[in-house]
Design a protein around this motif. Structure first.
Motif, PDB file in Angstrom:
ATOM      1  N   HIS A 192       0.802  -1.220   0.000  1.00  0.00           N
ATOM      2  CA  HIS A 192       0.000   0.000   0.000  1.00  0.00           C
ATOM      3  C   HIS A 192       0.838   1.274   0.000  1.00  0.00           C
ATOM      4  O   HIS A 192       0.292   2.377   0.027  1.00  0.00           O
ATOM      5  N   ALA A 193       2.150   1.143  -0.017  1.00  0.00           N
ATOM      6  CA  ALA A 193       3.023   2.314   0.129  1.00  0.00           C
ATOM      7  C   ALA A 193       2.803   3.343  -0.969  1.00  0.00           C
ATOM      8  O   ALA A 193       2.782   3.013  -2.151  1.00  0.00           O
ATOM      9  N   GLN A 194       2.639   4.595  -0.538  1.00  0.00           N
ATOM     10  CA  GLN A 194       2.484   5.734  -1.447  1.00  0.00           C
ATOM     11  C   GLN A 194       3.230   6.925  -0.860  1.00  0.00           C
ATOM     12  O   GLN A 194       3.426   7.013   0.357  1.00  0.00           O
ATOM     13  N   ALA A 195       3.611   7.846  -1.730  1.00  0.00           N
ATOM     14  CA  ALA A 195       4.253   9.073  -1.267  1.00  0.00           C
ATOM     15  C   ALA A 195       3.323   9.804  -0.307  1.00  0.00           C
ATOM     16  O   ALA A 195       2.129   9.955  -0.572  1.00  0.00           O
ATOM     17  N   GLY A 196       3.881  10.241   0.816  1.00  0.00           N
ATOM     18  CA  GLY A 196       3.110  11.004   1.788  1.00  0.00           C
ATOM     19  C   GLY A 196       2.400  10.173   2.832  1.00  0.00           C
ATOM     20  O   GLY A 196       1.677  10.720   3.674  1.00  0.00           O
ATOM     21  N   ASP A 197       2.607   8.856   2.830  1.00  0.00           N
ATOM     22  CA  ASP A 197       1.919   7.986   3.780  1.00  0.00           C
ATOM     23  C   ASP A 197       2.326   8.261   5.223  1.00  0.00           C
ATOM     24  O   ASP A 197       3.482   8.561   5.526  1.00  0.00           O
ATOM     25  N   VAL A 198       1.332   8.100   6.110  1.00  0.00           N
ATOM     26  CA  VAL A 198       1.571   8.053   7.552  1.00  0.00           C
ATOM     27  C   VAL A 198       1.178   6.652   7.988  1.00  0.00           C
ATOM     28  O   VAL A 198       0.009   6.265   7.909  1.00  0.00           O
ATOM     29  N   VAL A 199       2.165   5.873   8.433  1.00  0.00           N
ATOM     30  CA  VAL A 199       1.952   4.466   8.780  1.00  0.00           C
ATOM     31  C   VAL A 199       1.685   4.344  10.280  1.00  0.00           C
ATOM     32  O   VAL A 199       2.427   4.894  11.097  1.00  0.00           O
ATOM     33  N   LEU A 200       0.631   3.613  10.627  1.00  0.00           N
ATOM     34  CA  LEU A 200       0.278   3.399  12.027  1.00  0.00           C
ATOM     35  C   LEU A 200       0.881   2.097  12.532  1.00  0.00           C
ATOM     36  O   LEU A 200       0.576   1.012  12.032  1.00  0.00           O
ATOM     37  N   LEU A 201       1.743   2.198  13.543  1.00  0.00           N
ATOM     38  CA  LEU A 201       2.318   1.035  14.218  1.00  0.00           C
ATOM     39  C   LEU A 201       2.319   1.303  15.720  1.00  0.00           C
ATOM     40  O   LEU A 201       1.980   2.410  16.157  1.00  0.00           O
ATOM     41  N   HIS A 202       2.730   0.321  16.511  1.00  0.00           N
ATOM     42  CA  HIS A 202       2.673   0.454  17.964  1.00  0.00           C
ATOM     43  C   HIS A 202       3.938  -0.099  18.613  1.00  0.00           C
ATOM     44  O   HIS A 202       4.399  -1.190  18.251  1.00  0.00           O
ATOM     45  N   ASP A 203       4.468   0.657  19.570  1.00  0.00           N
ATOM     46  CA  ASP A 203       5.581   0.146  20.371  1.00  0.00           C
ATOM     47  C   ASP A 203       5.134  -0.170  21.792  1.00  0.00           C
ATOM     48  O   ASP A 203       5.888  -0.737  22.575  1.00  0.00           O
ATOM     49  N   GLY A 204       3.917   0.192  22.141  1.00  0.00           N
ATOM     50  CA  GLY A 204       3.373  -0.080  23.463  1.00  0.00           C
ATOM     51  C   GLY A 204       2.087  -0.872  23.375  1.00  0.00           C
ATOM     52  O   GLY A 204       1.645  -1.258  22.295  1.00  0.00           O
ATOM     53  N   GLY A 205       1.501  -1.140  24.530  1.00  0.00           N
ATOM     54  CA  GLY A 205       0.213  -1.814  24.576  1.00  0.00           C
ATOM     55  C   GLY A 205       0.269  -3.327  24.568  1.00  0.00           C
ATOM     56  O   GLY A 205      -0.768  -3.980  24.441  1.00  0.00           O
ATOM     57  N   GLY A 206       1.448  -3.903  24.667  1.00  0.00           N
ATOM     58  CA  GLY A 206       1.545  -5.358  24.673  1.00  0.00           C
ATOM     59  C   GLY A 206       2.832  -5.837  24.027  1.00  0.00           C
ATOM     60  O   GLY A 206       3.762  -5.060  23.799  1.00  0.00           O
ATOM     61  N   ASP A 207       2.869  -7.124  23.726  1.00  0.00           N
ATOM     62  CA  ASP A 207       4.033  -7.719  23.068  1.00  0.00           C
ATOM     63  C   ASP A 207       4.073  -7.248  21.618  1.00  0.00           C
ATOM     64  O   ASP A 207       3.152  -7.508  20.842  1.00  0.00           O
TER      65      ASP A 207
END
Length: 243
Positions: A192-207
């Protein structure tokens, strides 16, 4: 008589739904919020820039490991930190800043509540800003509402505190928060990568080991495709909507 009963029932039902906290929440179309020049889902740009964003930290194990990965690949990211966790682990937040990452606001207590009042949310945002100011000497530019909820009250709370609001590209939520396997996280982001993307990921909230492994794989692939990884501010400022 039957018509009167039906009319009365309709009025009662209407009042019930009108008075429910969620139903009375005023919500505009996305483009109406974007027209403020302060609410974003992604950048309107042809430059091959992508922002990796990480929610729900800092986490005492996940976040340092993630920072090691980003450092190894010379990548900058944006961390939407939870105030109470930033208060508990200020040294991790300081490391984010020292290594060139952007720190943003993700409320103090991280309660999922679409019907949160403006006053309560302003307290949550302001409390986190005060913690970050006192512990690491910054005031975030961006705020991300919990769960990606946005209503007039939520947006107004942030804007009244002079915070820009950053959600994420709707096509760039690989659902790592749901325990999605590494391979699926990677394929989702790459496909899905496109110029200007904001990718949602997580470093907290669990494993978040699946997420950490995915980041290790995504970065070199997208770099090979010509993408550059930037912070939210680098992606969105100057504001392309205002040019």
């Amino acid at each position: 008589m039957k018509r009167q009963i039906v009319l009365v029932m309709s009025i009662v039902i209407g009042l019930i739904f009108t008075c429910s906290p969620i139903s009375i929440a005023s919500v505009k179309e996305r483009h109406e919020y974007e027209q403020t020049g302060k609410v974003f889902w992604e950048a309107n740009t042809e430059e091959a820039n992508i922002a990796l964003t990480f929610d729900d930290g800092p986490h005492p194990a996940n976040t340092p490991e993630l920072l090691d990965i980003l450092k190894a690949y010379h990548v900058k990211a944006t961390f939407f930190v939870v105030g109470k966790l930033a208060e508990e682990y200020p040294e991790i937040v300081q490391r984010m800043i020292d290594e060139g990452h952007e720190v943003a606001n993700h409320t103090y207590s991280h309660h999922y509540d679409e019907a949160v009042t403006k006053d309560v949310l302003m307290e949550e945002i302001d409390h986190t800003n005060q913690i970050l100011s006192e512990t690491v000497g910054i005031r975030p530019t961006y705020f991300r509402p919990v769960g990606g909820y946005y209503t007039d009250a939520i947006i107004d709370a942030a804007l009244d505190l002079d915070q820009n609001v950053l959600l994420w590209s709707w096509h760039q939520d690989p659902r790592d928060w749901a325990g999605t396997p590494t391979k699926k996280i990677v394929s989702h982001i790459i496909e899905h990568a496109q110029a200007g993307d904001v990718v949602l990921l997580h470093d907290g909230g669990g494993d978040r080991q699946e997420t950490l492994r995915a980041v290790k794989l995504v970065i070199p692939i997208l770099k090979h495709q010509g993408y550059q990884f930037v912070t939210a501010s680098e992606l969105l400022q100057p504001n392309p909507l205002m040019e």
